[in-house]
Enzyme design. Structure first.
Site, short mmCIF file in Angstrom:
data_model
loop_
_atom_site.label_atom_id
_atom_site.label_comp_id
_atom_site.label_asym_id
_atom_site.label_seq_id
_atom_site.Cartn_x
_atom_site.Cartn_y
_atom_site.Cartn_z
N GLY A 43 0.84 -1.21 0.00
CA GLY A 43 0.00 0.00 0.00
C GLY A 43 0.87 1.25 0.00
NE ARG A 74 -2.35 -4.25 -1.60
CZ ARG A 74 -1.90 -3.75 -0.45
NH1 ARG A 74 -0.93 -4.34 0.22
NH2 ARG A 74 -2.43 -2.67 0.06
CG ASP A 76 2.95 -6.75 7.40
OD1 ASP A 76 2.49 -6.05 6.47
OD2 ASP A 76 2.26 -7.54 8.06
CB THR A 116 3.05 0.54 6.10
OG1 THR A 116 1.69 0.22 6.46
CG2 THR A 116 3.93 0.31 7.32
CG ASP A 174 -1.70 -0.49 8.04
OD1 ASP A 174 -2.62 0.35 8.05
OD2 ASP A 174 -1.64 -1.42 7.23
CG ASP A 193 1.32 -3.20 10.27
OD1 ASP A 193 2.10 -2.44 9.66
OD2 ASP A 193 0.61 -4.03 9.70
NE ARG A 210 -5.45 -4.73 4.65
CZ ARG A 210 -4.56 -5.04 3.71
NH1 ARG A 210 -4.81 -6.01 2.89
NH2 ARG A 210 -3.42 -4.40 3.61
P1 ATP Z 1 0.88 -2.38 3.56
O1 ATP Z 1 1.20 -2.68 4.99
O2 ATP Z 1 0.82 -0.92 3.29
O3 ATP Z 1 -0.29 -3.13 3.02
P2 ATP Z 1 2.71 -4.35 2.58
O4 ATP Z 1 4.13 -4.26 2.21
O5 ATP Z 1 2.37 -5.13 3.82
O6 ATP Z 1 2.15 -2.87 2.68
P3 ATP Z 1 1.61 -6.45 0.91
O7 ATP Z 1 0.71 -6.38 -0.27
O8 ATP Z 1 1.20 -7.28 2.06
O9 ATP Z 1 1.87 -4.92 1.35
O10 ATP Z 1 3.05 -6.97 0.42
C1 ATP Z 1 3.69 -6.41 -0.72
C2 ATP Z 1 4.13 -7.49 -1.67
O11 ATP Z 1 5.16 -8.28 -1.06
C3 ATP Z 1 3.08 -8.49 -2.08
O12 ATP Z 1 2.23 -8.02 -3.10
C4 ATP Z 1 3.95 -9.67 -2.57
O13 ATP Z 1 4.39 -9.45 -3.88
C5 ATP Z 1 5.15 -9.58 -1.63
N1 ATP Z 1 5.01 -10.60 -0.57
C6 ATP Z 1 4.29 -10.55 0.57
N2 ATP Z 1 4.38 -11.68 1.28
C7 ATP Z 1 5.19 -12.51 0.56
C8 ATP Z 1 5.69 -13.85 0.74
N3 ATP Z 1 5.37 -14.57 1.82
N4 ATP Z 1 6.49 -14.36 -0.21
C9 ATP Z 1 6.83 -13.63 -1.30
N5 ATP Z 1 6.40 -12.37 -1.53
C10 ATP Z 1 5.59 -11.82 -0.62
#
Ligand code: ATP
Length: 325
Positions: free
Chosen positions: A13, A74, A105, A128, A130, A132, A174
């Site tokens: 995000g 994503r 995360d 982020t 969040d 978190d 979330r």
């Molecule tokens: P936000 O907290 O703002 O949502 P985020 O970094 O947590 O940001 P995510 O969509 O959860 O957002 O993760 C970003 C990208 O990281 C995912 O779209 C995916 O491509 C990659 N990713 C997340 N988890 C994994 C995993 N276990 N293995 C490989 N790639 C991953």
């Protein structure tokens, strides 16, 4: 190993302040004689080879802008070993020998997986809204998101006061209730429902009823979207069922919380961490996320960042009802 070419991406995000972080990464790299490549659309752009050189002028006039000039995404493909192998090949074809990852995360979970299979030095930045993540007191975008929510809730309270209404306001989060908790406290919310604490809806309804009886006719109930009971719609339905005499309205604030010009706090945090992240890459302090704890820059290994999260301070939970007496 001397780093010559750094790749930078924003992932997951978007959050206000990501542009300030990109600017700090680009300028600190160039200052140190390192080439920088912007990888567009997060991990997906890495897989697709959407990688372009960034000059210092490419990051002019962006410190005050929300969103991310590199775009974010994503990526489902990055969840597969084939996708990650393609991403690594694209990095190698551009001679990228260091990475800066700005995300949440999920981004760092992806990083852990990537580095199990492929070797490339990397440093992360907590981007982020969040908040978190373990290893930092604040994340880039959190302060701005809370300020946006606070200004919106203040406006809603004006109209709630005029009509003697109960408002249920749903904020982003979330899995984490930091935005809801901090915005709710800052706006004097009568109740704040967050995923970190179990919501007993009967108790919430009893309090609303008791407040109504003692002529507290305006009530602001803030709920995080990921609360265990549900979001604004579920809380609204529960209130309507039990207390049909009340004039209840809902507001789902939504993506407005992600946009807008970053606050000074987010610009400073993003600048500090972007600068520190490049310096860490140069000195070989890698596979870590840069964060700020007690106003000092600290580095936490990616695997620790994804395992932990700073728990919410109990004093903040305890005072919600006290301050709405
Ligand atoms: P936000 O907290 O703002 O949502 P985020 O970094 O947590 O940001 P995510 O969509 O959860 O957002 O993760 C970003 C990208 O990281 C995912 O779209 C995916 O491509 C990659 N990713 C997340 N988890 C994994 C995993 N276990 N293995 C490989 N790639 C991953």
């Amino acid at each position: 190993m001397t780093i010559r070419n750094i790749g930078v991406l924003t992932s997951g995000g978007d959050s206000p302040g990501m542009n300030a972080a990109i600017r700090a990464v680009v300028r600190t790299s160039i200052y140190n004689g390192i080439n920088v490549f912007g990888i567009r659309h997060g991990y997906q752009g890495m897989i697709d080879g959407d990688i372009n050189s960034l000059l210092t002028t490419d990051v002019s006039n962006i410190i005050q802008r929300g969103g991310t000039i590199l775009k974010t995404a994503r990526s489902k493909d990055f969840m597969t070993a084939e996708g990650r192998a393609k991403a690594y090949a694209a990095l190698k074809s551009h001679n990228i020998d260091g990475l800066i990852l700005i995300g949440g995360d999920g981004t760092f979970r992806g990083a852990v997986k990537f580095f199990e299979e492929h070797t490339i030095p990397a440093v992360g930045l907590p981007g982020t809204i969040d908040k978190d993540l373990a290893g930092t007191d604040f994340t880039i975008g959190f302060d701005t998101a809370v300020n946006t929510a606070v200004s919106a809730i203040d406006k809603i309270r004006d109209t709630a006061e005029a009509h003697d209404r109960v408002f249920v306001i749903e904020l982003m989060g979330r899995d984490a209730g930091y935005i809801a908790l901090n915005s709710g406290i800052a706006c004097g919310a009568e109740d704040i429902l967050i995923p970190e604490t179990a919501t007993h809806i009967e108790e919430v309804l009893n309090r609303i009823e008791a407040d109504g009886k003692r002529k507290k006719t305006v009530q602001i109930i803030v709920v995080a979207e990921g609360d265990d009971f549900g979001g604004a719609a579920e809380v609204y339905n529960a209130i309507r069922k039990r207390l049909p005499e009340l004039d209840v309205r809902t507001c789902v604030l939504g993506h407005i919380q992600r946009g807008g010009s970053p606050s000074f706090a987010d610009r400073v945090l993003a600048s500090r961490l972007g600068h520190a992240a490049v310096n860490a890459l140069i000195t070989g302090n890698t596979q870590v996320m840069a964060g700020v704890v007690n106003d000092r820059v600290v580095f936490t290994p990616f695997d620790k960042v994804v395992k932990g999260n700073t728990p919410i301070s109990p004093d903040m939970i305890d005072m919600i009802r006290v301050l709405s007496v």
